[in-house]
Design an enzyme around this catalytic site. Sequence first.
Site, PDB file in Angstrom:
ATOM      1  N   ARG A 107     -35.046  34.838   9.086  1.00  0.00           N
ATOM      2  CA  ARG A 107     -35.082  35.329   7.716  1.00  0.00           C
ATOM      3  C   ARG A 107     -33.853  36.197   7.506  1.00  0.00           C
ATOM      4  NH1 ARG A 107     -34.558  39.812   8.987  1.00  0.00           N
ATOM      5  NH2 ARG A 107     -34.573  40.414   6.818  1.00  0.00           N
ATOM      6  N   GLY A 108     -33.666  36.574   6.219  1.00  0.00           N
ATOM      7  CA  GLY A 108     -32.423  37.258   5.879  1.00  0.00           C
ATOM      8  C   GLY A 108     -31.453  36.195   5.398  1.00  0.00           C
ATOM      9  N   ALA A 109     -30.808  36.473   4.255  1.00  0.00           N
ATOM     10  CA  ALA A 109     -30.047  35.425   3.563  1.00  0.00           C
ATOM     11  C   ALA A 109     -29.011  34.700   4.447  1.00  0.00           C
ATOM     12  CB  ALA A 109     -29.401  36.018   2.318  1.00  0.00           C
ATOM     13  N   ARG A 122     -37.252  27.948   1.028  1.00  0.00           N
ATOM     14  CA  ARG A 122     -37.358  29.237   0.320  1.00  0.00           C
ATOM     15  C   ARG A 122     -36.403  29.200  -0.873  1.00  0.00           C
ATOM     16  NH1 ARG A 122     -37.276  34.615   3.769  1.00  0.00           N
ATOM     17  NH2 ARG A 122     -38.532  35.328   2.003  1.00  0.00           N
ATOM     18  N   GLN A 171     -40.606  44.321   7.200  1.00  0.00           N
ATOM     19  CA  GLN A 171     -39.322  44.032   7.857  1.00  0.00           C
ATOM     20  C   GLN A 171     -38.604  45.324   8.271  1.00  0.00           C
ATOM     21  OE1 GLN A 171     -40.458  42.446   5.190  1.00  0.00           O
ATOM     22  NE2 GLN A 171     -39.728  40.354   5.045  1.00  0.00           N
ATOM     23  N   ASP A 194     -30.024  38.976  -1.469  1.00  0.00           N
ATOM     24  CA  ASP A 194     -30.349  37.553  -1.310  1.00  0.00           C
ATOM     25  C   ASP A 194     -29.602  36.696  -2.316  1.00  0.00           C
ATOM     26  OD1 ASP A 194     -32.832  39.053  -0.137  1.00  0.00           O
ATOM     27  OD2 ASP A 194     -32.753  37.043   0.729  1.00  0.00           O
ATOM     28  N   ASN A 214     -32.973  41.313  -4.143  1.00  0.00           N
ATOM     29  CA  ASN A 214     -33.175  41.679  -2.735  1.00  0.00           C
ATOM     30  C   ASN A 214     -34.678  41.927  -2.530  1.00  0.00           C
ATOM     31  OD1 ASN A 214     -32.019  42.241  -0.096  1.00  0.00           O
ATOM     32  ND2 ASN A 214     -32.591  44.373  -0.430  1.00  0.00           N
TER      33      ASN A 214
HETATM   34  O1  MRU Z   1     -37.937  37.870   3.027  1.00  0.00           O
HETATM   35  P1  MRU Z   1     -36.741  38.204   3.875  1.00  0.00           P
HETATM   36  O2  MRU Z   1     -37.096  39.014   5.070  1.00  0.00           O
HETATM   37  O3  MRU Z   1     -35.917  36.982   4.188  1.00  0.00           O
HETATM   38  O4  MRU Z   1     -35.861  39.130   2.931  1.00  0.00           O
HETATM   39  C1  MRU Z   1     -34.630  39.566   3.422  1.00  0.00           C
HETATM   40  C2  MRU Z   1     -33.919  40.512   2.538  1.00  0.00           C
HETATM   41  O5  MRU Z   1     -34.333  40.793   1.438  1.00  0.00           O
HETATM   42  C3  MRU Z   1     -32.601  41.019   3.055  1.00  0.00           C
HETATM   43  O6  MRU Z   1     -32.398  42.337   2.610  1.00  0.00           O
HETATM   44  C4  MRU Z   1     -31.477  40.130   2.530  1.00  0.00           C
HETATM   45  O7  MRU Z   1     -31.723  38.799   2.853  1.00  0.00           O
HETATM   46  C5  MRU Z   1     -30.153  40.537   3.033  1.00  0.00           C
HETATM   47  S1  MRU Z   1     -29.927  40.069   4.708  1.00  0.00           S
HETATM   48  C6  MRU Z   1     -28.364  40.438   5.198  1.00  0.00           C
END
Ligand code: MRU
Length: 367
Positions: A62-64, A109, A216, A257, A267
Amino acid sequence: MSAQPPYETLSWKSPAGASPFEELRGGRLTLIDQTRLPAEFLLMTCKTSEDVWRAIKQLSVRGAPAIGIAAAYGVCLGIQPLFAGANRPTRGDLIAAVEKTAAYLATSRPTAVNLFWALDRMKARAAAMPDAESDRIAAALMSEAKTIHDEDRLLCRRIGRFGANLIKDGDTLLTHCNAGALATADYGTALGVFYAAQEAGKKISVYADETRPLLQGARLTAWELAAHGIDVTLICDSMAAMLMRRKKIDAVFVGADRIAANGDVANKIGTYSVAVAARAHGVPFYVAAPFSTFDLTLSDGSQIPIEQRDPEEIRRGFGRQTAPDGIKIYNPAFDVTPAELVSGIVTEKGVITPVDAGEIRRFIQTE
Ligand code: MRU
């Protein structure tokens, strides 16, 4: 992979010294299964594009930026079966498989634009070889996935260096969700800024919001910052405004994101409340993100698709019932922070400020 930094969030395992084509044919994607942290540091192996889809959907990765990298390798896994036998697929069959796998992975997603950006790059790489045999296209796709992965390592360090200039020795910082090594190839965006500040010899301390409902911040950011030797204190999301009022926070850094053309930032849910609180208390609010997180096709944040997740994540988070059966639950995974609340966006080419459509266009187009 090791639980001690520097660790890679994902890695492509293939026979040593293989050609890119052999790497694709014999390779597997290995991920840190983030759903198991912080209790266990476990790796999972993706052998098919379906494995990658599930890993993204269930937040094992996870994370963009990390989602984008995983998806690029997912395309390689999707075309792998075509090369299993002695016969090679035709170029047409290969392109069809690339398109089909990319379309499928795109359904995992909806919010992080890095996913679609990486899939578009993979499709464009294949399309740019109209006269090539399928072996050569497959090798090029393997190289492209690795390039996307390698570039992210580099970008994060650049973002870190630019962002570290915004931090003073002795600062106390706040972050929300996890925009660290776990959310990228290996260093992070918002947390990369903290690592770079520390590497530059600045003493910092960080408050990490726990980040309801999937924690997270508690499970990943607190674990990751502690592993990097950063002085971290975990707080519930609802405590951030009070700390700002008491002048305990010098600046906020979060990831993103998707960023619309006017600078509105999607985000993790809760980011908007942090930005509102920061503005109310005169605390600078920075977003750290690479260019691949900008979506200039959307004029503002109202057009960003927001993922709605399973109500059970709130009703029975982590297995224990915390809300009545049958009660209505609203569970958007992201919110949008309007550009006017963002003091600056830290990118791999520098800090965009003020955050508005003109400055973003000028910044991205002139680079
Ligand atoms: O649902 P997630 O855990 O994928 O959400 C992640 C976030 O919102 C992060 O802050 C975002 O992706 C930036 S990651 C460098």
